[in-house]
Design an enzyme around this catalytic site. Structure first.
Site, PDB file in Angstrom:
ATOM      1  N   HIS A   1      22.099 -35.896   8.527  1.00  0.00           N
ATOM      2  CA  HIS A   1      20.816 -36.603   8.434  1.00  0.00           C
ATOM      3  C   HIS A   1      19.666 -35.888   9.141  1.00  0.00           C
ATOM      4  O   HIS A   1      18.531 -36.353   9.087  1.00  0.00           O
ATOM      5  CB  HIS A   1      20.947 -38.020   8.987  1.00  0.00           C
ATOM      6  CG  HIS A   1      21.033 -38.057  10.493  1.00  0.00           C
ATOM      7  ND1 HIS A   1      22.182 -37.726  11.161  1.00  0.00           N
ATOM      8  CD2 HIS A   1      20.111 -38.367  11.436  1.00  0.00           C
ATOM      9  CE1 HIS A   1      21.965 -37.841  12.466  1.00  0.00           C
ATOM     10  NE2 HIS A   1      20.723 -38.219  12.662  1.00  0.00           N
TER      11      HIS A   1
HETATM   12  C1  UD1 Z   1      16.325 -41.541  13.316  1.00  0.00           C
HETATM   13  C2  UD1 Z   1      16.225 -40.781  14.628  1.00  0.00           C
HETATM   14  C3  UD1 Z   1      17.455 -39.890  14.799  1.00  0.00           C
HETATM   15  C4  UD1 Z   1      18.723 -40.688  14.657  1.00  0.00           C
HETATM   16  C5  UD1 Z   1      18.696 -41.374  13.295  1.00  0.00           C
HETATM   17  C6  UD1 Z   1      19.947 -42.176  13.057  1.00  0.00           C
HETATM   18  C7  UD1 Z   1      13.970 -40.181  15.341  1.00  0.00           C
HETATM   19  C8  UD1 Z   1      13.006 -39.075  15.513  1.00  0.00           C
HETATM   20  N1  UD1 Z   1      15.069 -39.898  14.664  1.00  0.00           N
HETATM   21  O1  UD1 Z   1      16.201 -40.604  12.262  1.00  0.00           O
HETATM   22  O2  UD1 Z   1      17.435 -39.332  16.102  1.00  0.00           O
HETATM   23  O3  UD1 Z   1      19.842 -39.830  14.752  1.00  0.00           O
HETATM   24  O4  UD1 Z   1      17.557 -42.236  13.263  1.00  0.00           O
HETATM   25  O5  UD1 Z   1      19.926 -42.805  11.851  1.00  0.00           O
HETATM   26  O6  UD1 Z   1      13.737 -41.273  15.824  1.00  0.00           O
HETATM   27  N2  UD1 Z   1      15.076 -45.610   6.142  1.00  0.00           N
HETATM   28  C9  UD1 Z   1      15.573 -46.606   5.356  1.00  0.00           C
HETATM   29  N3  UD1 Z   1      16.018 -47.731   5.974  1.00  0.00           N
HETATM   30  C10 UD1 Z   1      15.971 -47.894   7.311  1.00  0.00           C
HETATM   31  C11 UD1 Z   1      15.440 -46.869   8.092  1.00  0.00           C
HETATM   32  C12 UD1 Z   1      15.003 -45.716   7.509  1.00  0.00           C
HETATM   33  O7  UD1 Z   1      15.634 -46.502   4.147  1.00  0.00           O
HETATM   34  O8  UD1 Z   1      16.410 -48.957   7.802  1.00  0.00           O
HETATM   35  C13 UD1 Z   1      14.631 -44.366   5.495  1.00  0.00           C
HETATM   36  C14 UD1 Z   1      13.162 -44.309   5.318  1.00  0.00           C
HETATM   37  O9  UD1 Z   1      12.884 -43.836   4.058  1.00  0.00           O
HETATM   38  C15 UD1 Z   1      12.703 -43.317   6.372  1.00  0.00           C
HETATM   39  C16 UD1 Z   1      13.918 -42.415   6.518  1.00  0.00           C
HETATM   40  O10 UD1 Z   1      15.035 -43.274   6.279  1.00  0.00           O
HETATM   41  O11 UD1 Z   1      11.571 -42.636   5.983  1.00  0.00           O
HETATM   42  C17 UD1 Z   1      14.028 -41.817   7.885  1.00  0.00           C
HETATM   43  O12 UD1 Z   1      13.977 -42.818   8.901  1.00  0.00           O
HETATM   44  P1  UD1 Z   1      13.324 -42.492  10.338  1.00  0.00           P
HETATM   45  O13 UD1 Z   1      13.326 -43.706  11.184  1.00  0.00           O
HETATM   46  O14 UD1 Z   1      12.022 -41.821  10.141  1.00  0.00           O
HETATM   47  O15 UD1 Z   1      14.260 -41.402  11.000  1.00  0.00           O
HETATM   48  P2  UD1 Z   1      15.800 -41.049  10.783  1.00  0.00           P
HETATM   49  O16 UD1 Z   1      15.888 -39.857   9.916  1.00  0.00           O
HETATM   50  O17 UD1 Z   1      16.571 -42.269  10.393  1.00  0.00           O
END
Ligand code: UD1
Length: 377
Positions: free
Chosen positions: A213
């Site tokens: 991820h």
């Molecule tokens: C975040 C953390 C990372 C952690 C990871 C675990 C930061 C910088 N990164 O990364 O350290 O290892 O979480 O999962 O904080 N999304 C969904 N549903 C959700 C949440 C997110 O669909 O409930 C999608 C969204 O499209 C979003 C993407 O996932 O844009 C990324 O989510 P984001 O919170 O930006 O960071 P992660 O890549 O999940």
């Protein structure tokens, strides 16, 4: 009459939930013994899906958040700004005596800054970890958070040494162990088979688990395609179970990787994911937390990164740092298949009592009597 001091507990993204749960357990136990302390669970809403958040609250027995900032998805700056603006309002309504942040996600950094600017001391659970790689968003979060943290709750001697070398006085460093491991040990007897266990006909030690991820691995189509090709080649026909993070799903949908032995699933719940990990022949990952869990479960782990902020998982545990070139997987997998993987040992104080130690220190800081019970070892 003055009211009991209020502690804010911040959780925002998936890896935060298992780190905060043991602290809540220990705080609830202290309250049951008569400790005059209150806490407020603040969910920033960085993760909001059932698979990324809701199922963790249910399975770990977390109480409903007292506050949900509902920030949702966005760029790092958008998320940081939204969390800061909304948490500031929460603090202005009622200022807490202490703000506890965990891990290294955007929510960790954003709430630490907001609290400290309003004069609320910050405690950082998992302080002092460093990968040295400033291209990882988490490393920036760690550096910024630790620069404005009052009390550090650390998982390893390496973290203690890092903080001391940054000039942090020993009186602010508390080597408590690992709350993520508290959660793992507590729930290990309850791990449960996900549907893919039966559907794919999996057998103990007869399959690999894959998680990816990190933006550096999953945002670029060619990069992810190359990683998947080498993992599938390295599996030599073994089933590969790949619970797909939403960030990864976006790219994977575009490149459309399929193979008869590749089993893609939604993000799994905590109990289901660790059921698979405990029974896997090995885990291939770019996560940090998973390298700690595999170390404790004694499962070989191959990390597709050049650096780690958790070097003890390599020095003591079952983890090997493969690097970012997935071709390097093959010699490691050959060693695994030949039965030559190291056995590993569990790092000191990863014993299931970190949450209790943290709460003992928190109550001391706040001048609250914790009631007379035997303290954690
Ligand atoms: C975040 C953390 C990372 C952690 C990871 C675990 C930061 C910088 N990164 O990364 O350290 O290892 O979480 O999962 O904080 N999304 C969904 N549903 C959700 C949440 C997110 O669909 O409930 C999608 C969204 O499209 C979003 C993407 O996932 O844009 C990324 O989510 P984001 O919170 O930006 O960071 P992660 O890549 O999940």
């Amino acid at each position: 009459m003055t009211s009991a001091p209020l502690i804010d507990l911040i959780a925002g993204a998936r890896p935060n939930f298992m780190k905060i749960a043991p602290i809540i357990d220990a705080l609830q136990a202290a309250r049951a013994r008569g400790a005059a302390v209150r806490f407020r669970l603040v969910h920033t809403g960085q993760h909001y899906d059932r698979t990324m958040s809701g199922s963790f609250f249910e399975q770990l027995g977390l109480p409903d958040p007292d506050v949900n900032l509902e920030v949702g998805s966005g760029t790092a700056a958008e998320q940081t700004a939204a969390i800061m603006t909304r948490y500031e309002q929460v603090l202005l309504r009622e200022k807490s005596a202490l703000c506890v942040v965990v891990g290294d996600v955007t929510s960790t950094m954003a709430c630490a800054i907001t609290a400290q600017k309003l004069g609320v001391p910050v405690a950082h659970v998992e302080g002092g970890l460093r990968s040295g790689d400033w291209s990882m968003p988490e490393e920036i979060n760690r550096l910024v958070t630790d620069a404005i943290t009052n009390y550090f709750f650390t998982t390893t001697e390496g973290a203690n040494a890092q903080l001391r070398s940054n000039g942090v006085g020993g009186e602010r460093i508390f080597f408590v162990g690992n709350t993520m491991i508290d959660t793992l040990l507590k729930h290990r007897p309850r791990f449960q088979a996900p549907p893919v266990w039966t559907h794919a006909g999996l057998r103990p030690q007869g399959f690999l688990v894959l998680t990816l991820h990190r933006p550096a691995n999953v945002d670029d189509e060619d990069r992810l395609r190359g990683l998947m090709a080498e993992v599938m080649r390295g599996a030599c026909g073994r089933p590969v179970v790949f619970p797909v993070h939403p960030r990864t799903a976006k790219t994977l949908q575009r490149i459309g990787v399929t193979a008869p032995n590749l089993h893609l699933t939604e993000p799994l719940s905590y109990l289901e994911f660790n059921f698979l990990v405990e029974r896997a022949q090995a885990v291939i990952t770019d996560s940090g937390g998973v390298t700690e869990e595999t170390t404790v479960l004694g499962v070989p782990c191959l990390t597709l990164r050049d650096t780690t902020e958790r070097p003890e998982t390599v020095a003591l545990g079952t983890n090997e740092l493969i690097g970012s070139d997935p071709v390097a997987l093959h010699p490691y997998l050959e060693k695994l298949y030949a039965g030559g993987w190291k056995r590993g040992a569990i790092p000191p104080r990863w014993d299931g009592f970190a949450g209790e130690r943290i709460v003992t220190h928190l109550l001391e800081r706040l001048g609250v009597s914790s009631g007379s019970v035997e303290s954690a070892p």
